[in-house]
Every structure is written in C-alpha cells, then in structure tokens.
Design an enzyme around this catalytic site. Structure first.
Site, PDB file in Angstrom:
ATOM      1  N   PRO A 146      68.092  64.770  22.632  1.00  0.00           N
ATOM      2  CA  PRO A 146      67.581  66.055  23.114  1.00  0.00           C
ATOM      3  C   PRO A 146      66.093  66.087  23.453  1.00  0.00           C
ATOM      4  O   PRO A 146      65.628  67.053  24.054  1.00  0.00           O
ATOM      5  CB  PRO A 146      67.880  67.013  21.953  1.00  0.00           C
ATOM      6  CG  PRO A 146      67.975  66.137  20.753  1.00  0.00           C
ATOM      7  CD  PRO A 146      68.510  64.828  21.221  1.00  0.00           C
ATOM      8  N   TYR A 177      59.661  65.692  33.373  1.00  0.00           N
ATOM      9  CA  TYR A 177      59.970  66.858  32.531  1.00  0.00           C
ATOM     10  C   TYR A 177      60.418  68.039  33.395  1.00  0.00           C
ATOM     11  O   TYR A 177      61.374  68.732  33.044  1.00  0.00           O
ATOM     12  CB  TYR A 177      58.742  67.238  31.695  1.00  0.00           C
ATOM     13  CG  TYR A 177      59.100  68.148  30.537  1.00  0.00           C
ATOM     14  CD1 TYR A 177      59.447  67.633  29.289  1.00  0.00           C
ATOM     15  CD2 TYR A 177      59.116  69.539  30.693  1.00  0.00           C
ATOM     16  CE1 TYR A 177      59.792  68.453  28.229  1.00  0.00           C
ATOM     17  CE2 TYR A 177      59.469  70.372  29.639  1.00  0.00           C
ATOM     18  CZ  TYR A 177      59.799  69.817  28.409  1.00  0.00           C
ATOM     19  OH  TYR A 177      60.158  70.641  27.371  1.00  0.00           O
ATOM     20  N   TYR A 179      55.613  69.372  20.970  1.00  0.00           N
ATOM     21  CA  TYR A 179      56.305  68.160  20.520  1.00  0.00           C
ATOM     22  C   TYR A 179      55.323  67.395  19.645  1.00  0.00           C
ATOM     23  O   TYR A 179      54.248  67.026  20.109  1.00  0.00           O
ATOM     24  CB  TYR A 179      56.686  67.272  21.705  1.00  0.00           C
ATOM     25  CG  TYR A 179      57.778  67.816  22.611  1.00  0.00           C
ATOM     26  CD1 TYR A 179      57.484  68.686  23.652  1.00  0.00           C
ATOM     27  CD2 TYR A 179      59.099  67.427  22.442  1.00  0.00           C
ATOM     28  CE1 TYR A 179      58.489  69.168  24.495  1.00  0.00           C
ATOM     29  CE2 TYR A 179      60.110  67.899  23.281  1.00  0.00           C
ATOM     30  CZ  TYR A 179      59.796  68.766  24.303  1.00  0.00           C
ATOM     31  OH  TYR A 179      60.788  69.228  25.131  1.00  0.00           O
ATOM     32  N   HIS A 227      57.455  78.408  31.921  1.00  0.00           N
ATOM     33  CA  HIS A 227      56.414  77.644  31.235  1.00  0.00           C
ATOM     34  C   HIS A 227      55.773  76.648  32.189  1.00  0.00           C
ATOM     35  O   HIS A 227      56.469  75.864  32.826  1.00  0.00           O
ATOM     36  CB  HIS A 227      57.011  76.882  30.041  1.00  0.00           C
ATOM     37  CG  HIS A 227      57.244  77.755  28.840  1.00  0.00           C
ATOM     38  ND1 HIS A 227      57.338  77.264  27.571  1.00  0.00           N
ATOM     39  CD2 HIS A 227      57.379  79.103  28.742  1.00  0.00           C
ATOM     40  CE1 HIS A 227      57.522  78.271  26.725  1.00  0.00           C
ATOM     41  NE2 HIS A 227      57.571  79.392  27.411  1.00  0.00           N
ATOM     42  N   LYS A 231      67.252  67.298  28.566  1.00  0.00           N
ATOM     43  CA  LYS A 231      67.861  66.970  29.858  1.00  0.00           C
ATOM     44  C   LYS A 231      69.377  67.200  29.917  1.00  0.00           C
ATOM     45  O   LYS A 231      69.969  67.120  30.996  1.00  0.00           O
ATOM     46  CB  LYS A 231      67.578  65.496  30.219  1.00  0.00           C
ATOM     47  CG  LYS A 231      66.126  65.227  30.570  1.00  0.00           C
ATOM     48  CD  LYS A 231      65.689  66.054  31.757  1.00  0.00           C
ATOM     49  CE  LYS A 231      64.223  65.900  32.112  1.00  0.00           C
ATOM     50  NZ  LYS A 231      63.656  67.100  32.750  1.00  0.00           N
TER      51      LYS A 231
HETATM   52  C1  PHB Z   1      65.353  73.773  22.387  1.00  0.00           C
HETATM   53  O1  PHB Z   1      64.739  74.816  22.658  1.00  0.00           O
HETATM   54  O2  PHB Z   1      66.388  73.812  21.704  1.00  0.00           O
HETATM   55  C2  PHB Z   1      64.828  72.476  22.875  1.00  0.00           C
HETATM   56  C3  PHB Z   1      63.713  72.461  23.681  1.00  0.00           C
HETATM   57  C4  PHB Z   1      63.196  71.256  24.135  1.00  0.00           C
HETATM   58  C5  PHB Z   1      63.810  70.088  23.780  1.00  0.00           C
HETATM   59  C6  PHB Z   1      64.961  70.101  23.001  1.00  0.00           C
HETATM   60  C7  PHB Z   1      65.453  71.301  22.536  1.00  0.00           C
HETATM   61  O3  PHB Z   1      63.303  68.917  24.220  1.00  0.00           O
END
Ligand code: PHB
Ligand code: APR
Length: 391
Positions: A294, A386, A202, A73, A298
């Site tokens: 989460p 990120y 997000y 990505h 990280k």
């Molecule tokens: C996930 O795919 O479970 C996931 C992805 C990004 C995040 C947290 C969890 O920031």
C-alpha cells in the site's frame, strides 16, 4: 439460461467501474458478487486517487460527491531522522495533484449509480465457475438461493480480487505469477479525529514505518509497521497511539489528536503480478491480476487504468468490429502495472525497517532518503509516479 455481453465477476471498484463505463458505451453487462453489498462496503482501503482515476470516475458519471467532498492535495511529506520534508507534488510534476477520497466512498458511489441505472448485480452468488472461455460458448455458472444458474456471455471480466476464482480458473501452465512478500504488516486505525497535518506524512523511523493519512477534515487514517505475528487484539487504541507518537517527529507528535478507533486491522504487504491478463474470452482486471504493497496507494489507481484499457478495447470491439484493442489489452495494462509495482516496491523499501544484520541496507536507505529530498531530479521522479503515470 440468461445472456449478457460481458459477465463481470466481482463488485469491487474494478468490476463496478467497468460495468458503469460499458453501460455508457451501450454494452450490456451483469455483475456476479459472492458477498452482500454491506460486506463490500465494510472494507477499508487506501484513499488517494490519481488524476487519471478521477477522470475515469468523471467519465462514468459518478464523481459529483467526490468533487464536493474529496480533498485535493498538492504535496506530501516524507519524514526521517525526526525531520519532515515536503514534496511539492504539483510543482515537481508539472501541475498535477492527487485527490484524497476513501475507496469505500468510491465503491458506494459506483454501487448507487449502478442501482440507479437499473443494471443487474447478483449479490450472494455462490460457487461462481467459469466455463468455455477458450471456446465458442463462454458461460458463467453460479448458485443463487440454492439453485444453479447459467449466464452465457461474449466475454468475461475477472474483477474478483486477489482471492477470486477467475485467475484460478486458468490452467496453471497458462499463467506465470511473480511475487514478493514483505517481512512485516501494516496496522491501520481509523478515527473521527482531525488529521494531524493537512497533508499525508510518510515516516521512516527506527521503530518502523508510520503513515498519517485521512478521509476528511474530521476523520483520520493512521498506520504503523507491525510484525507479521501481531494480532490486532494485542493492539489497544492506547498502545497504537503511543506507538504512532513515538515514530512521529516532535511537532506532529505534539499535535496528534487521539480518540477511539472506528476500525483497526492488520494487513500483510505483498507485490504480485500474474501474466498475461487475457485468456481467450476471459480478461483479468484489478487485484485479480496484481497486488501492490500500500505504500504509495496504487491499488485502486491500477484497477482504474486496467478498466480504462479494457473498457476502451471492448468498446472498439463492438463499435468497430476490431479486435486490436482486446489483443493489446494485456500488454498495455502490464506495461503500466509493472511501473506501479516498481514504484510501490521502491517506496516500501525506502520507508520501512527491514531485518539488516550488518547495517548496509540501513545506510543505503538513509542515502536514498537524503538523495530524494536533496535532488530536484529525484523529487520529480517520486512526484511523477505518485500523481500517476499517463495511461
Ligand atoms: C490511506 O489513506 O489509507 C492510505 C494513504 C496513502 C497510502 C496508503 C494508504 O500510501
Ligand atoms: N465470485 C464472485 N465474487 C467474488 C469471488 C467469487 N469467487 N471472489 C471474490 N469476489 C468478489 C469480492 O467479494 C470482492 O467484492 O470480488 C470483489 C473484488 O473486489 P476487490 O478485492 O476490491 O478488488 P478490485 O475491485 O480489483 O479492487 C482494486 O480496490 O479493493 C481494492 O485492494 C483493492 O485497491 C485495490 C482496488
């Protein structure tokens, strides 16, 4: 009594990756794991790998499937006020990307490689206890099939997660804990449905945070911010999909493909760091030493950077008879950990609904989001963190 160079406690990603790298360097190791392999593989966690973590898996020789099946990505989307904004991670970070590949799959690949290499993993090891890691005869004791066993070692690696025994084996006065608990949780749902969008979204919404993620082109992972009092039984699949849709921008809500859940669970959010990460001949790595919320994914990436510092330090110790690397381990690891703690805390603060009686925090959050997408410097800062700060 058995003997090994490094006794590793815990067969999560941290312990397995460490074991594989040490083996590559000719350093003998045994892993002691409290649960059985199926249990270890049933845990669903985040799924975004920094380039540094991918490089480590390459080095460990366990990345063939990751390169076949992982999704590279180059960007993510941040949504607020009902509008999505794309962050071009690659452009803003000087050419770096992330790889979307489930942590469960990373663990599976590591387990298979360990079995193929014929390395010892003792599953269902009960009552693991750590002895004399400050003295001349470090020993790990455990119970297997009802019999107490002893394993002598040069060093111990505590890779046994947040609830493990390693950190708790250290005298209380020798360790300092730093912690923040957040006033909400994440309710996650996994389903065999195509992801709503090719990149992660997000979302900051007045009803709470939402995240659209994925495991593959056919499997989606979604989250909604929920109350800490919520029980997963209160959330039927229908209620989950309904709530997610309400939080997404109109186009995403329209495109969302729903289906039965394969897994659904609630996780609390926590920031935690234990300092230091070395106590004589015991080293902590991964969730045993630190937890991030989460937001930003990280957790596994930090475990990988700890393992990088620790494996190279141990290699230096055996190959060059130098303690410089192991002496520097805790300081080097913590410097990177605190930056990831800051980033995860910041992402969490920016994207979730917090109790806010006078509206001040909400206004600051809106300004933060506006600034993020409107300023090249702010975008670059998010992107740099990120995709992962350098090791
Ligand atoms: C996930 O795919 O479970 C996931 C992805 C990004 C995040 C947290 C969890 O920031
Ligand atoms: N004795 C032996 N093993 C133990 C003990 C114990 N007393 N306590 C815990 N364990 C095992 C757990 O069963 C688990 O398999 O240690 C392992 C720790 O694994 P994780 O919790 O996955 O921690 P870590 O390997 O540091 O993972 C780092 O991966 O799992 C995610 O959230 C985690 O993203 C983070 C990253």
């Amino acid at each position: 009594m058995g003997r090994t160079q490094i006794a590793i406690i815990g067969a999560g990603p941290a312990g397995l990756l460490l074991g594989q790298l040490l083996h590559k360097y000719g350093i003998d190791n045994v892993i002691l794991e409290r649960k059985d392999p199926d249990y270890v593989l049933s845990r669903i966690r985040a799924g975004v790998l920094e380039q540094g973590a991918v490089d480590m898996l390459d080095e460990a020789g366990v990345s063939a499937r990751l390169h076949r099946e992982g999704l590279v990505h180059d960007g993510i989307e941040i949504a607020f006020g009902g509008v999505r904004h794309r962050i071009d991670l690659k452009q803003a970070s000087g050419g770096k990307s992330v790889t979307v590949y489930g942590q469960t799959e990373v663990t599976r690949d590591l387990m298979e490689a360990r079995a193929e290499a014929g390395l010892t993993t003792i599953y269902d090891a009960a009552d693991v206890s750590l002895h004399d890691f400050d003295g001349a005869n470090p020993t790990v004791r455990y119970v297997k099939d009802g019999a107490t066993q002893e394993l002598a070692c040069d060093f111990m690696a505590g890779c046994d997660g947040f609830h493990g025994i390693s950190r708790l084996s250290v005298p209380a006065g020798a360790v300092r804990n730093f912690e923040r608990i957040y006033p909400f949780g994440w309710l996650g749902l996994l389903s065999d449905t195509p992801p709503v969008s090719p990149e992660l979204i997000y979302t900051n919404h007045e009803r709470g945070f939402a995240l659209c993620s994925m495991r593959s082109k056919h499997r989606s992972r979604y989250y909604v911010q929920c109350s800490l009092d919520d029980q997963v039984e209160q959330w039927s699949d229908d209620r989950f999909w309904e709530e997610l849709k309400r939080r997404l921008d109109p186009e995403a809500a329209d495109h969302l493909v729903t289906g039965p859940s394969i897994e659904k669970s609630i996780a609390p959010l926590r920031s935690f760091v234990a300092e230091p990460m070395r106590f004589g001949k015991l080293f902590l790595a991964g969730d045993a030493a630190h937890i991030v919320p989460p937001t930003g994914a990280k957790g596994l990436n930090l475990a990988a950077s700890d393992v990088h510092y620790l494996s190279t330090a141990l290699r230096e110790f055996y190959a060059e008879k130098s303690s410089a690397g192991i002496d520097a381990y805790s300081g080097r690891a913590l410097a990177r950990i605190w930056k990831a703690e800051r980033f995860s805390w910041w992402m969490t603060s920016m994207l979730h609904r917090f109790p806010d009686s006078d509206g001040f925090a909400g206004r600051i959050q809106s300004a933060e989001l506006d600034y993020l997408v409107g300023s090249a410097a702010a975008t670059a800062s998010l992107a740099e963190n990120y995709v992962g700060l350098p090791y």
